[in-house]
Scaffold this motif. Sequence first.
Motif, mmCIF file in Angstrom:
data_model
loop_
_atom_site.group_PDB
_atom_site.id
_atom_site.type_symbol
_atom_site.label_atom_id
_atom_site.label_comp_id
_atom_site.label_asym_id
_atom_site.label_seq_id
_atom_site.Cartn_x
_atom_site.Cartn_y
_atom_site.Cartn_z
ATOM 1 N N PRO A 6 0.809 -1.224 0.000
ATOM 2 C CA PRO A 6 0.000 0.000 0.000
ATOM 3 C C PRO A 6 0.844 1.278 0.000
ATOM 4 N N THR A 7 0.208 2.371 -0.374
ATOM 5 C CA THR A 7 0.729 3.716 -0.134
ATOM 6 C C THR A 7 -0.220 4.348 0.880
ATOM 7 N N LEU A 8 0.338 4.746 2.022
ATOM 8 C CA LEU A 8 -0.481 5.263 3.123
ATOM 9 C C LEU A 8 0.076 6.604 3.560
ATOM 10 N N ARG A 9 -0.802 7.494 3.919
ATOM 11 C CA ARG A 9 -0.409 8.830 4.356
ATOM 12 C C ARG A 9 -0.867 9.019 5.793
ATOM 13 N N THR A 10 0.014 9.492 6.654
ATOM 14 C CA THR A 10 -0.383 9.856 8.012
ATOM 15 C C THR A 10 -0.209 11.372 8.126
ATOM 16 N N ASP A 11 -0.349 11.931 9.313
ATOM 17 C CA ASP A 11 -0.187 13.381 9.457
ATOM 18 C C ASP A 11 1.175 13.845 8.954
ATOM 19 N N ARG A 12 2.233 13.071 9.269
ATOM 20 C CA ARG A 12 3.600 13.546 8.985
ATOM 21 C C ARG A 12 4.399 12.632 8.073
ATOM 22 N N LEU A 13 3.812 11.478 7.722
ATOM 23 C CA LEU A 13 4.616 10.455 7.032
ATOM 24 C C LEU A 13 3.918 9.900 5.794
ATOM 25 N N LEU A 14 4.747 9.414 4.866
ATOM 26 C CA LEU A 14 4.260 8.687 3.696
ATOM 27 C C LEU A 14 4.837 7.278 3.763
ATOM 28 N N LEU A 15 3.978 6.281 3.748
ATOM 29 C CA LEU A 15 4.402 4.885 3.681
ATOM 30 C C LEU A 15 4.157 4.438 2.248
ATOM 31 N N ARG A 16 5.166 3.856 1.611
ATOM 32 C CA ARG A 16 5.066 3.589 0.166
ATOM 33 C C ARG A 16 5.902 2.365 -0.199
ATOM 34 N N PRO A 17 5.643 1.778 -1.380
ATOM 35 C CA PRO A 17 6.473 0.655 -1.823
ATOM 36 C C PRO A 17 7.932 1.090 -1.979
ATOM 37 N N PHE A 18 8.863 0.198 -1.697
ATOM 38 C CA PHE A 18 10.280 0.489 -1.927
ATOM 39 C C PHE A 18 10.557 0.641 -3.420
ATOM 40 N N GLU A 19 11.557 1.475 -3.728
ATOM 41 C CA GLU A 19 11.995 1.676 -5.113
ATOM 42 C C GLU A 19 13.513 1.514 -5.165
ATOM 43 N N ASP A 20 14.045 1.378 -6.382
ATOM 44 C CA ASP A 20 15.498 1.197 -6.529
ATOM 45 C C ASP A 20 16.276 2.367 -5.932
ATOM 46 N N ASP A 72 8.753 7.787 4.518
ATOM 47 C CA ASP A 72 9.356 9.107 4.262
ATOM 48 C C ASP A 72 8.660 10.149 5.119
ATOM 49 N N ARG A 73 9.394 11.193 5.490
ATOM 50 C CA ARG A 73 8.727 12.363 6.085
ATOM 51 C C ARG A 73 8.030 13.125 4.972
ATOM 52 N N LEU A 74 6.816 13.576 5.255
ATOM 53 C CA LEU A 74 6.078 14.312 4.222
ATOM 54 C C LEU A 74 6.675 15.696 3.985
ATOM 55 N N ASP A 75 7.218 16.326 5.037
ATOM 56 C CA ASP A 75 7.625 17.726 4.854
ATOM 57 C C ASP A 75 8.841 17.893 3.949
ATOM 58 N N ASP A 76 9.825 16.989 4.055
ATOM 59 C CA ASP A 76 11.010 17.147 3.209
ATOM 60 C C ASP A 76 11.319 15.916 2.358
ATOM 61 N N GLY A 77 10.462 14.888 2.439
ATOM 62 C CA GLY A 77 10.654 13.690 1.611
ATOM 63 C C GLY A 77 11.780 12.790 2.069
ATOM 64 N N SER A 78 12.371 13.071 3.237
ATOM 65 C CA SER A 78 13.527 12.273 3.647
ATOM 66 C C SER A 78 13.087 10.890 4.133
ATOM 67 N N PHE A 79 13.967 9.907 3.897
ATOM 68 C CA PHE A 79 13.721 8.508 4.273
ATOM 69 C C PHE A 79 13.948 8.358 5.774
ATOM 70 N N VAL A 80 12.959 7.832 6.478
ATOM 71 C CA VAL A 80 13.154 7.643 7.930
ATOM 72 C C VAL A 80 13.102 6.180 8.347
ATOM 73 N N GLY A 81 12.869 5.269 7.402
ATOM 74 C CA GLY A 81 12.917 3.865 7.789
ATOM 75 C C GLY A 81 11.926 3.014 7.039
ATOM 76 N N TRP A 82 11.555 1.891 7.647
ATOM 77 C CA TRP A 82 10.635 0.967 6.986
ATOM 78 C C TRP A 82 9.815 0.217 8.021
#
Length: 183
Positions: A6-20, A72-82
Amino acid sequence: MPLTTPTLRTDRLLLRPFEDRDREDIYALQSDAHVLEFWDSPPWADRSRADTFLARSRTMAEEDRGVRVAIDRLDDGSFVGWATALWSTPEFRTGELGYVLTKASWGNGYATEAAGALLDWALEAMDLNRVQSEVDTRNPASARVLAKLGFTLEGTLRENCIVDGVVSDSWMYGLLRRERLPA
Ligand SMILES: CC(C)(COP(=O)(O)OP(=O)(O)OC[C@H]1O[C@@H](n2cnc3c(N)ncnc32)[C@H](O)[C@@H]1OP(=O)(O)O)[C@@H](O)C(=O)NCCC(=O)NCCS
């Protein structure tokens, strides 16, 4: 029907499929000995592990074993984990929840926010009745995340892990569908 990551959005985060493009970020995370201190396998020392991880992240959904999402963080797109939600025993409708976040992102409530979103998705999409998670008894931060999500500490698995010769106990946390979802 196979699962779709899934691709899921929370208040501050984007959960998404991994990419290369996540190759370097996932290698940096999984090779960080501090982050992996209480994980059930040693930190990576070989960059090819990132390729295997990314390939498995794709095939696990195709093979209906569960899903793994990048966070990812929604505000700057940075990767924060899995985070991951996996089947344990499909016929019993049981599953497992796991997560790893970058050290720099700890202490902001991100693990609880991300794991909560994936948990809610998994309860519905995988029709789980029970979700469990094993936590090293030296890892109170992860235990706290599960407690905040409504999990119950059900017991201690004695000498459950041996990583690089270090023997450790695990707490078993469990959550039932009816404890999280409205009736
Ligand atoms: C465990 C982990 C995911 C937590 O991430 P996080 O984003 O900092 O988690 P959150 O901020 O959502 O919540 C952490 C909670 O633990 C608490 N905590 C942190 N360190 C703690 C400690 N040493 N003792 C007790 N509580 C602690 C925090 O105060 C917070 O609780 P609060 O909201 O009541 O204040 C992160 O530390 C991590 O990735 N660790 C390495 C991988 C790992 O252990 N994964 C889980 C394996 S089961």
